[in-house]
Motif scaffolding. Sequence first.
Motif, short mmCIF file in Angstrom:
data_model
loop_
_atom_site.label_atom_id
_atom_site.label_comp_id
_atom_site.label_asym_id
_atom_site.label_seq_id
_atom_site.Cartn_x
_atom_site.Cartn_y
_atom_site.Cartn_z
N UNK A 1 42.84 42.88 106.16
CA UNK A 1 43.89 43.89 106.39
C UNK A 1 43.52 45.27 105.85
N UNK A 2 42.24 45.56 105.68
CA UNK A 2 41.83 46.85 105.12
C UNK A 2 41.80 47.93 106.21
N UNK A 3 42.37 49.07 105.90
CA UNK A 3 42.31 50.22 106.81
C UNK A 3 41.18 51.14 106.38
N UNK A 4 40.90 52.14 107.23
CA UNK A 4 39.90 53.15 106.88
C UNK A 4 40.30 53.87 105.60
N UNK A 5 41.57 54.23 105.47
CA UNK A 5 42.05 54.93 104.26
C UNK A 5 41.89 54.06 103.01
N UNK A 6 42.16 52.76 103.16
CA UNK A 6 41.99 51.84 102.02
C UNK A 6 40.53 51.85 101.55
N UNK A 7 39.62 51.71 102.49
CA UNK A 7 38.20 51.61 102.14
C UNK A 7 37.70 52.90 101.51
N UNK A 8 38.08 54.04 102.09
CA UNK A 8 37.65 55.32 101.53
C UNK A 8 38.32 55.59 100.18
N UNK A 9 39.53 55.09 100.01
CA UNK A 9 40.20 55.23 98.71
C UNK A 9 39.42 54.52 97.61
N UNK A 10 38.92 53.32 97.90
CA UNK A 10 38.09 52.60 96.92
C UNK A 10 36.82 53.38 96.60
N UNK A 11 36.19 53.91 97.64
CA UNK A 11 34.95 54.66 97.43
C UNK A 11 35.20 55.93 96.61
N UNK A 12 36.28 56.65 96.93
CA UNK A 12 36.58 57.88 96.17
C UNK A 12 36.82 57.57 94.70
N UNK A 13 37.54 56.46 94.44
CA UNK A 13 37.78 56.08 93.05
C UNK A 13 36.48 55.76 92.34
N UNK A 14 35.59 55.04 93.00
CA UNK A 14 34.31 54.71 92.40
C UNK A 14 33.49 55.96 92.14
N UNK A 15 33.43 56.87 93.11
CA UNK A 15 32.65 58.10 92.96
C UNK A 15 33.18 58.93 91.80
#
Length: 392
Positions: A183-197
């Motif tokens: 159930x992951x959306x594009x916004x969900x995935x990029x949100x995880x990446x932004x937090x990691x970065x």
Amino acid sequence: MSEKLLVQPAGLILPELPPLSLYIHIPWCVRKCPYCDFNSHQAGPTLPEAEYIDALLADLDQEMHAVQGRPISTIFFGGGTPSLFSADALGRLLRGVEQRIPFAPDIEITLEANPGTFEQEKFKAYRQTGINRLSIGVQSFQPAKLERLGRIHNGAEAVRAADMARAAGFDNFNMDLMHGLPDQSLDDALGDLRQAIELAPTHLSWYQLTVEPNTVFWNQPPELPEDDILWDIQEAGQALMADHGYRQYEVSAYAQAGRAARHNLNYWRFGDFIGIGAGAHGKLSFPDGRILRTWKTRLPKDYLNPSKPFKAGEKLLPPDELPFEFLMNALRLTDGVEAELFNLRTGLPLAQLAEARREAEQKGLLRVEPDRLAATPRGQLFLNDLLQYFLN
């Protein structure tokens, strides 16, 4: 395979032995994740730390013939969750290893750890043992996604883990993230990446969730994003990381300048590695041309049983399989490898690849560079198709 069958391939001599790494498998986890197909086992109330360290060193003693005078350039503690073991136990193991095999002056020693097993004092103690790199298994920062993946930590703990790592003296650490989650959306995935970065790790491992046999997800498949969404996530995620200085150097690996994972690079460049621990795999080369794949007993109870052997099996790689074995690793690298490495690592002449190279180049899967073996962007996307050209 019996020793008498492990004979030198006719006329095949390695010009030099490759760098040597050590992989150490610690097979216990707090809880088995539903997507995990690694050799990991839920830990009981106590862990047999001392017994397992003794077994690892005894296992290493049986592999000493493969060292051939080389120092260890990298060590990787994988699992399972190696950070369940105390710093005292891992320190005793590292001292025992160094007494047997010299460490390279710039050795990289990586410990896999999960945020749910982090403690500040424990981190400092790990750093004092000589461990100088961490790989933190975050997967996601979002509560619903972590729960679906069966993770034992929450997003706040993942953030704290990065802060703790840096405070403990780790200036080099990786974060593992998954995308294509249920159930992951594009916004969900990029949100995880932004937090990691934002947490500024030196390295990011960003890979798509795949459903593997012998897992809970295989028997109870989750609803995964459609291919169009997966493609959008991949493109947008790669662009986001590039904008923040994370260069993709392998299919699922991104690093700041000079921070690529040296242990994994040795795998992809067809280097050697001794594997010790339950279920550990190894790849070992010898001056007479033999190249062996080895694997150890999988179940911890069997590995710890003194009446049973550590080694479960080994395979001598025949010369006709070496091109595929070499390129299966090397072509994962976005820049590939220098062409001469093929001869150095396999003992085979580069000319043996000539016909397959021409065909793959004509299909637009392999770059037309005489001095390199590297996939095109299209070849990276269709790596299995590219590798078919090098199967005998």
